[in-house]
Motif scaffolding. Structure first.
Motif, PDB file in Angstrom:
ATOM      1  N   ARG A   1       7.899   3.982   4.959  1.00  0.00           N
ATOM      2  CA  ARG A   1       7.291   3.128   5.998  1.00  0.00           C
ATOM      3  C   ARG A   1       6.811   1.810   5.403  1.00  0.00           C
ATOM      4  O   ARG A   1       6.984   0.748   5.994  1.00  0.00           O
ATOM      5  CB  ARG A   1       6.142   3.859   6.687  1.00  0.00           C
ATOM      6  CG  ARG A   1       6.589   4.888   7.662  1.00  0.00           C
ATOM      7  CD  ARG A   1       5.415   5.451   8.443  1.00  0.00           C
ATOM      8  NE  ARG A   1       5.895   6.496   9.319  1.00  0.00           N
ATOM      9  CZ  ARG A   1       5.294   7.655   9.498  1.00  0.00           C
ATOM     10  NH1 ARG A   1       4.149   7.923   8.874  1.00  0.00           N
ATOM     11  NH2 ARG A   1       5.803   8.558  10.307  1.00  0.00           N
ATOM     12  N   GLU A   2       6.201   1.890   4.231  1.00  0.00           N
ATOM     13  CA  GLU A   2       5.715   0.664   3.576  1.00  0.00           C
ATOM     14  C   GLU A   2       6.893  -0.211   3.154  1.00  0.00           C
ATOM     15  O   GLU A   2       6.853  -1.437   3.323  1.00  0.00           O
ATOM     16  CB  GLU A   2       4.829   1.006   2.377  1.00  0.00           C
ATOM     17  CG  GLU A   2       4.253  -0.198   1.687  1.00  0.00           C
ATOM     18  CD  GLU A   2       3.289  -1.028   2.527  1.00  0.00           C
ATOM     19  OE1 GLU A   2       2.722  -1.987   1.970  1.00  0.00           O
ATOM     20  OE2 GLU A   2       3.103  -0.750   3.733  1.00  0.00           O
TER      21      GLU A   2
ATOM     22  N   ARG B   1       8.086  -1.967   6.192  1.00  0.00           N
ATOM     23  CA  ARG B   1       7.165  -3.060   6.566  1.00  0.00           C
ATOM     24  C   ARG B   1       7.416  -4.286   5.688  1.00  0.00           C
ATOM     25  O   ARG B   1       7.493  -5.415   6.175  1.00  0.00           O
ATOM     26  CB  ARG B   1       5.710  -2.605   6.423  1.00  0.00           C
ATOM     27  CG  ARG B   1       4.682  -3.676   6.829  1.00  0.00           C
ATOM     28  CD  ARG B   1       3.259  -3.207   6.540  1.00  0.00           C
ATOM     29  NE  ARG B   1       2.940  -3.290   5.134  1.00  0.00           N
ATOM     30  CZ  ARG B   1       2.461  -4.387   4.524  1.00  0.00           C
ATOM     31  NH1 ARG B   1       2.266  -5.496   5.202  1.00  0.00           N
ATOM     32  NH2 ARG B   1       2.182  -4.360   3.238  1.00  0.00           N
TER      33      ARG B   1
ATOM     34  N   ASP C   1       1.897   4.982  -0.828  1.00  0.00           N
ATOM     35  CA  ASP C   1       1.267   6.285  -1.027  1.00  0.00           C
ATOM     36  C   ASP C   1       2.127   7.056  -2.021  1.00  0.00           C
ATOM     37  O   ASP C   1       3.248   7.454  -1.696  1.00  0.00           O
ATOM     38  CB  ASP C   1       1.183   7.020   0.306  1.00  0.00           C
ATOM     39  CG  ASP C   1       0.479   8.358   0.211  1.00  0.00           C
ATOM     40  OD1 ASP C   1       0.343   8.885  -0.915  1.00  0.00           O
ATOM     41  OD2 ASP C   1       0.075   8.881   1.257  1.00  0.00           O
TER      42      ASP C   1
ATOM     43  N   LEU D   1       7.568   9.771   2.938  1.00  0.00           N
ATOM     44  CA  LEU D   1       7.652   9.152   4.263  1.00  0.00           C
ATOM     45  C   LEU D   1       6.790   7.893   4.339  1.00  0.00           C
ATOM     46  O   LEU D   1       7.230   6.854   4.847  1.00  0.00           O
ATOM     47  CB  LEU D   1       7.228  10.151   5.339  1.00  0.00           C
ATOM     48  CG  LEU D   1       7.337   9.678   6.780  1.00  0.00           C
ATOM     49  CD1 LEU D   1       8.766   9.246   7.108  1.00  0.00           C
ATOM     50  CD2 LEU D   1       6.876  10.765   7.733  1.00  0.00           C
ATOM     51  N   GLU D   2       5.592   7.956   3.793  1.00  0.00           N
ATOM     52  CA  GLU D   2       4.713   6.785   3.801  1.00  0.00           C
ATOM     53  C   GLU D   2       5.257   5.669   2.914  1.00  0.00           C
ATOM     54  O   GLU D   2       5.139   4.490   3.244  1.00  0.00           O
ATOM     55  CB  GLU D   2       3.290   7.164   3.378  1.00  0.00           C
ATOM     56  CG  GLU D   2       2.561   7.998   4.403  1.00  0.00           C
ATOM     57  CD  GLU D   2       2.464   7.321   5.770  1.00  0.00           C
ATOM     58  OE1 GLU D   2       2.166   6.104   5.833  1.00  0.00           O
ATOM     59  OE2 GLU D   2       2.695   8.008   6.774  1.00  0.00           O
ATOM     60  N   ARG D   3       5.849   6.015   1.777  1.00  0.00           N
ATOM     61  CA  ARG D   3       6.473   4.995   0.919  1.00  0.00           C
ATOM     62  C   ARG D   3       7.604   4.303   1.666  1.00  0.00           C
ATOM     63  O   ARG D   3       7.760   3.095   1.577  1.00  0.00           O
ATOM     64  CB  ARG D   3       6.996   5.623  -0.383  1.00  0.00           C
ATOM     65  CG  ARG D   3       5.925   5.876  -1.408  1.00  0.00           C
ATOM     66  CD  ARG D   3       6.489   6.152  -2.794  1.00  0.00           C
ATOM     67  NE  ARG D   3       7.519   7.165  -2.832  1.00  0.00           N
ATOM     68  CZ  ARG D   3       7.302   8.460  -3.044  1.00  0.00           C
ATOM     69  NH1 ARG D   3       6.072   8.900  -3.249  1.00  0.00           N
ATOM     70  NH2 ARG D   3       8.315   9.310  -3.079  1.00  0.00           N
TER      71      ARG D   3
ATOM     72  N   SER E   1       3.405  10.616  -0.736  1.00  0.00           N
ATOM     73  CA  SER E   1       4.198  10.829   0.470  1.00  0.00           C
ATOM     74  C   SER E   1       5.451   9.959   0.498  1.00  0.00           C
ATOM     75  O   SER E   1       5.361   8.739   0.601  1.00  0.00           O
ATOM     76  CB  SER E   1       3.345  10.544   1.711  1.00  0.00           C
ATOM     77  OG  SER E   1       4.151  10.550   2.873  1.00  0.00           O
TER      78      SER E   1
ATOM     79  N   GLU F   1       0.851  -1.189   0.000  1.00  0.00           N
ATOM     80  CA  GLU F   1       0.000   0.000   0.000  1.00  0.00           C
ATOM     81  C   GLU F   1       0.885   1.237   0.000  1.00  0.00           C
ATOM     82  O   GLU F   1       1.012   1.931   1.003  1.00  0.00           O
ATOM     83  CB  GLU F   1      -0.933  -0.029   1.208  1.00  0.00           C
ATOM     84  CG  GLU F   1      -1.864  -1.224   1.181  1.00  0.00           C
ATOM     85  CD  GLU F   1      -2.753  -1.305   2.408  1.00  0.00           C
ATOM     86  OE1 GLU F   1      -2.771  -0.355   3.223  1.00  0.00           O
ATOM     87  OE2 GLU F   1      -3.427  -2.322   2.563  1.00  0.00           O
TER      88      GLU F   1
END
Length: 131
Positions: A72-73, A76, A63, A68-70, A66, A61
């Protein structure tokens, strides 16, 4: 790139015999944790019931807006590669949206390299297709 030669694989396969275990694909969302203690208990519990993890499956998933969100993914997913390796699974199946940006492709390429180093094959599944 793997350092195992094809002849080494063939030689190993000649000595193989069937095992009385059922391969299973573990959905990453069903993992309570990727902590080593939890994974060790899970692996032992599965083995006691005659199961062997063949793959860990997840949906990426990312984003696109973003950074930062990429990241984080990507972190993960790296944790799931480590979990797959720890569990003895040979594959991680990552379902991704077909419309992904270049940064996502780069992150997935880095993840595939990481998976290779961990002895796990990354299988990218587009959209709703099957692995």
């Amino acid at each position: 790139m793997s350092t195992t030669s094809s002849s080494g694989i063939e030689r190993t396969l000649r000595g193989c015999r069937p095992a009385d275990v059922d391969p299973v694909v573990i959905d990453a969302s069903d993992l309570d944790s990727t902590a080593p203690d939890h994974l060790r208990d899970l692996k032992q519990g599965l083995a006691a019931r005659g199961y062997q993890p063949a793959a860990v499956a997840t949906e990426a998933e990312f984003d696109a807006e973003s950074t930062l969100e990429r990241q984080r993914e990507a972190d993960r997913l790296r944790g799931l590669v480590r979990a797959a390796s720890f569990l003895g699974a040979g594959r991680i199946e990552v379902r991704v949206d077909e419309a992904t940006c270049e940064e996502v492709h780069t992150a997935l390429a880095a993840l595939a390299e990481r998976a290779d180093r961990e002895g796990v094959e990354l299988v990218r599944v587009e959209g709703d297709g099957a692995a």
